[in-house]
Write an enzyme that holds these catalytic residues in place. Structure first.
Site, PDB file in Angstrom:
ATOM      1  CG  HIS A  18      25.730 -59.613  -2.478  1.00  0.00           C
ATOM      2  ND1 HIS A  18      26.453 -60.553  -3.183  1.00  0.00           N
ATOM      3  CD2 HIS A  18      26.265 -58.408  -2.821  1.00  0.00           C
ATOM      4  CE1 HIS A  18      27.386 -59.956  -3.892  1.00  0.00           C
ATOM      5  NE2 HIS A  18      27.291 -58.653  -3.707  1.00  0.00           N
ATOM      6  CG  HIS A 107       9.834 -65.012 -30.510  1.00  0.00           C
ATOM      7  ND1 HIS A 107      10.272 -63.962 -31.274  1.00  0.00           N
ATOM      8  CD2 HIS A 107       8.484 -65.091 -30.710  1.00  0.00           C
ATOM      9  CE1 HIS A 107       9.249 -63.412 -31.931  1.00  0.00           C
ATOM     10  NE2 HIS A 107       8.139 -64.068 -31.580  1.00  0.00           N
ATOM     11  NE  ARG A 141       9.100 -66.997 -37.184  1.00  0.00           N
ATOM     12  CZ  ARG A 141       7.960 -66.505 -36.696  1.00  0.00           C
ATOM     13  NH1 ARG A 141       6.873 -67.263 -36.703  1.00  0.00           N
ATOM     14  NH2 ARG A 141       7.899 -65.282 -36.203  1.00  0.00           N
TER      15      ARG A 141
HETATM   16  C1  RB5 Z   1      27.852 -58.354  -7.359  1.00  0.00           C
HETATM   17  O1  RB5 Z   1      28.533 -57.215  -6.941  1.00  0.00           O
HETATM   18  C2  RB5 Z   1      27.640 -58.358  -8.851  1.00  0.00           C
HETATM   19  O2  RB5 Z   1      28.870 -58.456  -9.504  1.00  0.00           O
HETATM   20  C3  RB5 Z   1      26.715 -59.469  -9.265  1.00  0.00           C
HETATM   21  O3  RB5 Z   1      25.504 -59.334  -8.593  1.00  0.00           O
HETATM   22  C4  RB5 Z   1      26.345 -59.549 -10.729  1.00  0.00           C
HETATM   23  O4  RB5 Z   1      25.967 -58.300 -11.218  1.00  0.00           O
HETATM   24  C5  RB5 Z   1      27.304 -60.230 -11.596  1.00  0.00           C
HETATM   25  O5  RB5 Z   1      27.044 -60.472 -12.775  1.00  0.00           O
END
Ligand code: RB5
Length: 155
Positions: A18, A107, A141
């Site tokens: 979200h 890289h 490399r």
């Molecule tokens: C969601 O609130 C948040 O925790 C998620 O989008 C993310 O940042 C987690 O690593």
């Protein structure tokens, strides 16, 4: 087809939670405006959700070779990158500057661009996308180092 997306003619796999949903919509709109197709693994609304539910199917598609490249977005980018990198064939790179996106390709041969949706402007995010898809892997490399990343080597 735009010239900046020369590495692949296949759809770009894309996923978010979200917190990454608004930027994901903008990225899809941008890619499609450039003639690129996207395969959207979700989420499909701004309602609260859990990033692994979308990152794992996206990572599996990349790992299985259904896609050449992916883009993933959550709030910080960290949770979704951690999840994607559990898949052996995925090299997901958290990028917040075009220079980092460029080096992740040159890289690290990154095949997944990860963006921190809550900490990057859409303008900088699109620059990261353009840079990521227009930068080739340098090999040499770096190929030796990238070959040492997987836990279980194929060779
Ligand atoms: C969601 O609130 C948040 O925790 C998620 O989008 C993310 O940042 C987690 O690593």
């Amino acid at each position: 087809m735009s010239t900046f997306l020369s590495p692949t003619s296949r759809p770009i796999a894309i996923c978010s939670d979200h917190a990454g949903y608004p930027l994901k919509c903008a990225v899809i709109e941008f890619l499609e405006s450039q003639g690129l197709k996207c395969h959207d693994f979700g989420t499909h609304s701004p309602d609260s959700c859990d990033y692994p539910d979308f990152a794992h199917p996206c990572g599996k598609g990349l790992d299985d070779g259904e896609f050449d490249f992916a883009i993933a977005i959550c709030g910080t980018g960290n949770g979704i990158a951690m999840t994607l990198n559990k898949h052996q064939g995925v090299r997901a790179a958290l990028c917040w500057l075009p220079e980092i996106a460029s080096l992740s390709r040159a890289h690290n041969d990154a095949n997944c661009l990860v963006l921190p949706g809550r900490f990057i402007t859409p303008e900088v995010a699109m620059e990261c996308v353009k840079t990521f898809f227009s930068t080739p892997f340098e090999g040499g490399r770096h190929a030796r180092r990238v070959a040492k990343i997987p836990l279980f080597r194929q060779d």
